[in-house]
Enzyme design. Structure first.
Site, PDB file in Angstrom:
ATOM      1  N   GLN A 284     -20.418  -1.707 -12.051  1.00  0.00           N
ATOM      2  CA  GLN A 284     -20.730  -0.283 -11.361  1.00  0.00           C
ATOM      3  C   GLN A 284     -19.303   0.709 -11.838  1.00  0.00           C
ATOM      4  OE1 GLN A 284     -21.409  -0.179  -7.234  1.00  0.00           O
ATOM      5  NE2 GLN A 284     -20.368   1.723  -7.008  1.00  0.00           N
TER       6      GLN A 284
ATOM      7  N   GLU B  31     -17.579   0.513 -14.425  1.00  0.00           N
ATOM      8  CA  GLU B  31     -17.488   0.816 -15.748  1.00  0.00           C
ATOM      9  C   GLU B  31     -18.829   2.078 -16.321  1.00  0.00           C
ATOM     10  OE1 GLU B  31     -15.524  -3.427 -17.253  1.00  0.00           O
ATOM     11  OE2 GLU B  31     -17.556  -2.996 -16.961  1.00  0.00           O
TER      12      GLU B  31
ATOM     13  N   VAL C  62     -19.521 -15.108  -3.672  1.00  0.00           N
ATOM     14  CA  VAL C  62     -18.638 -16.237  -3.354  1.00  0.00           C
ATOM     15  C   VAL C  62     -17.073 -15.719  -3.341  1.00  0.00           C
ATOM     16  CG1 VAL C  62     -17.756 -18.399  -4.610  1.00  0.00           C
ATOM     17  CG2 VAL C  62     -19.888 -17.892  -4.815  1.00  0.00           C
TER      18      VAL C  62
ATOM     19  N   THR D 215     -16.612 -14.522 -15.992  1.00  0.00           N
ATOM     20  CA  THR D 215     -18.011 -14.429 -15.570  1.00  0.00           C
ATOM     21  C   THR D 215     -18.757 -13.285 -16.166  1.00  0.00           C
ATOM     22  OG1 THR D 215     -17.215 -13.099 -13.874  1.00  0.00           O
ATOM     23  CG2 THR D 215     -17.833 -15.482 -13.518  1.00  0.00           C
ATOM     24  N   GLY D 216     -17.985 -12.178 -16.497  1.00  0.00           N
ATOM     25  CA  GLY D 216     -18.646 -11.056 -17.299  1.00  0.00           C
ATOM     26  C   GLY D 216     -18.989 -11.602 -18.974  1.00  0.00           C
ATOM     27  N   ASP D 217     -18.163 -12.286 -19.510  1.00  0.00           N
ATOM     28  CA  ASP D 217     -18.258 -12.834 -20.627  1.00  0.00           C
ATOM     29  C   ASP D 217     -19.691 -13.921 -20.815  1.00  0.00           C
ATOM     30  OD1 ASP D 217     -16.037 -11.685 -21.601  1.00  0.00           O
ATOM     31  OD2 ASP D 217     -14.803 -13.556 -21.193  1.00  0.00           O
TER      32      ASP D 217
END
Length: 296
Positions: free
Chosen positions: A135, A137, A210, A217-219
């Site tokens: 969001q 970015e 979590v 996690t973005g990768d």
């Protein structure tokens, strides 16, 4: 070809894609740890690697995936390479994860130099086909704040107008119908029909939060979205369901294992919170759909 930190390329290989990888950094470990050592690839070195591929006539790709970089000249070189590859293959799909920053406790901040923003906005996004901003970015790229789902859709439309056919806001702090324990991702795909008309498919995905900070996690999201949109090119709903479900399998396995290693009452550390990628191979290859998307 993936041009990124070394977290990206393995996921594509697991899903059956041949991957040539260019590591934008060569670090001892990821930067979620207190210390790291290593080297950063500069634009001249990237150019040299690409020239080697070109001289051997093996610079033929269907996809380009890029993520974390800290250098404007490196990013500009990526754009030049993508443009050249698209001249060779007009069907090439460029997937860009515009890694710039995130929100913590509602406050956004950039963790790359600020001069990367105009390069992403004016040069990179216009040549991208799929983008996966969070969001914060998405707000940076459009200059618009997002407070509601309606505003998020307007921002995604602004991003479409800049170039990409597919926009996925990978995480947001919007209120979900399921309550505060869930995170919203939103997706929008602009499909051109045979007669030239544009059709929009928009979706919302809610996944459980979590309470831990994971790195990579973005990768993982960008790499799996590339693979699943390749397998389901006109079905963003299914591609996102498979991507987010696989993410959940990896994250749940990671947090369960990390808590067991840390012991009762202790907070897991960076080493214990390393994503359990290898252990999740089957879930990445064929994820049980545990998260469903809502068509908007």
């Amino acid at each position: 070809i993936t041009i990124d930190c070394p977290l990206e390329h393995r996921k594509g290989q697991v899903l059956g894609l041949e991957v040539d990888t260019v590591n934008s950094v060569q670090f001892s470990n990821h930067t979620g740890y207190a210390h790291w050592k290593g080297q950063v690839l500069n634009s001249d070195e990237l150019h040299e690697l690409y020239e080697g591929l070109k001289l051997n006539n093996v610079n033929h790709y269907d996809y380009v995936l890029t993520g974390y970089t800290r250098d404007t000249s490196f990013l500009a070189m990526v754009v030049d390479i993508v443009k050249e590859l698209k001249q060779q293959n007009s069907n090439l799909v460029y997937v860009c994860d515009p890694v710039m920053g995130d929100k913590w406790n509602g406050e956004g901040s950039m963790y790359v130099p600020k001069d990367l923003l105009p390069v992403y906005r004016d040069k990179v996004v216009p040549v991208a086909d799929i983008i996966t901003p969070n969001q914060f970015e998405a707000e940076l790229l459009t200059g618009r704040k997002i407070h509601t789902e309606k505003e998020a859709i307007e921002v995604m439309d602004m991003l479409h107008a800049m170039g990409p056919e597919t926009v996925v806001i990978t995480s947001s702090d919007l209120q979900t119908p399921l309550g505060n324990d869930y995170l919203i991702a939103l997706g929008s795909h602009r499909k051109t029909e045979a007669d030239g008309t544009k059709v929009m498919q928009r979706i919302r995905v809610e996944s459980p939060k979590v309470d831990a900070v994971f790195v990579g996690t973005g990768d993982l999201f960008a790499a799996m979205l590339l693979a699943w949109t390749h397998k389901h090119p006109n079905n963003l709903k299914v591609a996102c369901e498979k991507t987010v479900s696989a993410m959940q399998h990896v994250i749940q396995r990671t947090i369960t294992s990390a808590k067991a290693q840390a012991g009762e009452g202790n907070k897991p550390n960076s080493a214990q919170l390393e994503l359990r990628m290898v252990q999740s191979k089957k879930d990445i290859e064929n994820p049980a759909i545990i998260i469903k998307a809502t068509v908007l």
